[in-house]
Write a protein that holds these residues in place. Structure first.
Motif, PDB file in Angstrom:
ATOM      1  N   GLU A  81       5.829  88.396  44.887  1.00 37.72           N
ATOM      2  CA  GLU A  81       4.461  87.890  44.819  1.00 37.72           C
ATOM      3  C   GLU A  81       4.184  87.192  43.484  1.00 37.72           C
ATOM      4  OE1 GLU A  81       0.681  90.455  44.828  1.00 37.72           O
ATOM      5  OE2 GLU A  81       1.058  90.039  46.966  1.00 37.72           O
ATOM      6  N   ILE A  82       3.558  86.025  43.562  1.00 37.37           N
ATOM      7  CA  ILE A  82       3.192  85.253  42.368  1.00 37.37           C
ATOM      8  C   ILE A  82       1.670  85.277  42.282  1.00 37.37           C
ATOM      9  CG2 ILE A  82       3.315  83.006  41.236  1.00 37.37           C
ATOM     10  CD1 ILE A  82       5.831  82.462  42.972  1.00 37.37           C
ATOM     11  N   THR A  83       1.148  85.870  41.206  1.00 37.11           N
ATOM     12  CA  THR A  83      -0.293  86.092  41.109  1.00 37.11           C
ATOM     13  C   THR A  83      -0.885  85.478  39.838  1.00 37.11           C
ATOM     14  OG1 THR A  83       0.075  88.217  40.010  1.00 37.11           O
ATOM     15  CG2 THR A  83      -0.170  88.260  42.408  1.00 37.11           C
ATOM     16  N   ASP A  86       0.167  82.532  36.908  1.00 32.71           N
ATOM     17  CA  ASP A  86       1.442  82.016  37.431  1.00 32.71           C
ATOM     18  C   ASP A  86       1.235  81.300  38.772  1.00 32.71           C
ATOM     19  OD1 ASP A  86       2.822  82.942  35.237  1.00 32.71           O
ATOM     20  OD2 ASP A  86       3.545  84.769  36.226  1.00 32.71           O
ATOM     21  N   ALA A  87       0.358  81.837  39.611  1.00 38.81           N
ATOM     22  CA  ALA A  87       0.062  81.214  40.905  1.00 38.81           C
ATOM     23  C   ALA A  87      -0.606  79.856  40.689  1.00 38.81           C
ATOM     24  CB  ALA A  87      -0.831  82.123  41.741  1.00 38.81           C
ATOM     25  N   LYS A  88      -1.546  79.811  39.765  1.00 42.37           N
ATOM     26  CA  LYS A  88      -2.242  78.550  39.465  1.00 42.37           C
ATOM     27  C   LYS A  88      -1.258  77.507  38.936  1.00 42.37           C
ATOM     28  CE  LYS A  88      -6.169  76.654  37.027  1.00 42.37           C
ATOM     29  NZ  LYS A  88      -7.172  76.802  36.009  1.00 42.37           N
ATOM     30  N   ILE A 101      -3.694  78.743  46.757  1.00 41.75           N
ATOM     31  CA  ILE A 101      -4.037  80.044  46.187  1.00 41.75           C
ATOM     32  C   ILE A 101      -4.876  80.812  47.193  1.00 41.75           C
ATOM     33  CG2 ILE A 101      -5.346  81.203  44.376  1.00 41.75           C
ATOM     34  CD1 ILE A 101      -4.374  79.095  42.456  1.00 41.75           C
ATOM     35  N   THR A 109      -5.720  86.773  42.646  1.00 38.08           N
ATOM     36  CA  THR A 109      -5.256  85.670  43.497  1.00 38.08           C
ATOM     37  C   THR A 109      -3.741  85.694  43.583  1.00 38.08           C
ATOM     38  OG1 THR A 109      -5.184  84.161  41.610  1.00 38.08           O
ATOM     39  CG2 THR A 109      -7.213  84.172  42.909  1.00 38.08           C
ATOM     40  N   LYS A 110      -3.234  85.069  44.644  1.00 41.22           N
ATOM     41  CA  LYS A 110      -1.769  84.935  44.763  1.00 41.22           C
ATOM     42  C   LYS A 110      -1.436  83.584  45.380  1.00 41.22           C
ATOM     43  CE  LYS A 110      -0.666  86.817  49.326  1.00 41.22           C
ATOM     44  NZ  LYS A 110       0.169  87.734  50.072  1.00 41.22           N
ATOM     45  N   ALA A 111      -0.220  83.128  45.114  1.00 37.37           N
ATOM     46  CA  ALA A 111       0.264  81.861  45.663  1.00 37.37           C
ATOM     47  C   ALA A 111       0.806  82.090  47.070  1.00 37.37           C
ATOM     48  CB  ALA A 111       1.352  81.283  44.772  1.00 37.37           C
ATOM     49  N   ASN A 131      10.522  81.505  38.190  1.00 37.54           N
ATOM     50  CA  ASN A 131      10.282  81.109  39.585  1.00 37.54           C
ATOM     51  C   ASN A 131      11.562  81.019  40.400  1.00 37.54           C
ATOM     52  OD1 ASN A 131       7.549  81.074  39.365  1.00 37.54           O
ATOM     53  ND2 ASN A 131       7.333  78.866  39.302  1.00 37.54           N
TER      54      ASN A 131
END
Length: 183
Positions: A81-83, A86-88, A101, A109-111, A131
């Motif tokens: 999970e990318i939150t 980092d997600a942005k 997002i 939030t998460k990607a 990544n």
């Protein structure tokens, strides 16, 4: 005086039974806004034009397709999970806008992968060690995305339909020939 001569300026004069065959509107250019020449005062054009029907198999000038290509469907898996920030950053990094997002509630939030078909496999999303471990890029080997562009009077959809009819005819002929050979 308008000195520009456009493709739509041609006048069709039916010969023989052509008017019966082609109707009152007759034969005309596909695009009537193509400039052919510019005339000076006093100049005129008198021309006799002949039309010939053909197919792309005989010569490329009769092919209504400018580009036909395919690619494999991309598969993007977010392994970890990318939150948050980092997600942005991931969403901003992707030039093809594949990621979005998702709001998890509570300010988290998460990607997520939103538009996998947009992916061009540029690998921008997996640059950097962080990544590379969290995102997996693959291509689905049996899922093809075809793209056909038309430049003539046929729509791309009609070109593909006609091409499939030709392919089917060839497959049926091959089947028939093989049955004769091994019967």
């Amino acid at each position: 005086i308008n000195a520009d001569v456009y493709s739509g300026d041609f006048k069709w004069i039916p010969q023989g039974k052509q008017e019966e065959k082609f109707g009152p509107n007759g034969i005309k250019p596909v695009h009537d806004d193509i400039i052919l020449t510019k005339l000076r005062p006093g100049q005129v054009i008198e021309a006799e034009l002949l039309a010939e029907k053909g197919i792309g198999k005989d010569h490329a000038k009769w092919s209504p397709v400018c580009t036909a290509s395919y690619r494999l469907l991309p598969e993007i898996e977010i392994k970890k999970e990318i939150t948050g920030i980092d997600a942005k950053k991931l969403v901003e990094t992707c030039p093809m806008k594949v990621f979005d997002i998702e709001d998890l509630g509570g300010g988290r939030t998460k990607a997520v992968v939103k538009y996998p078909r947009n992916c061009s496999m540029c690998r921008e999303c997996i640059r950097g060690k962080k990544n590379e471990e969290r995102i997996q890029l693959r291509r689905i080997r049996n899922h093809f995305i075809f793209s056909v562009e038309s430049v003539g009077m046929y729509k791309a959809r009609d070109i593909v339909t006609e091409a499939l009819k030709v392919l089917r005819g060839k497959a049926l002929k091959l089947r028939s020939d093989l049955e004769k050979m091994y019967a």
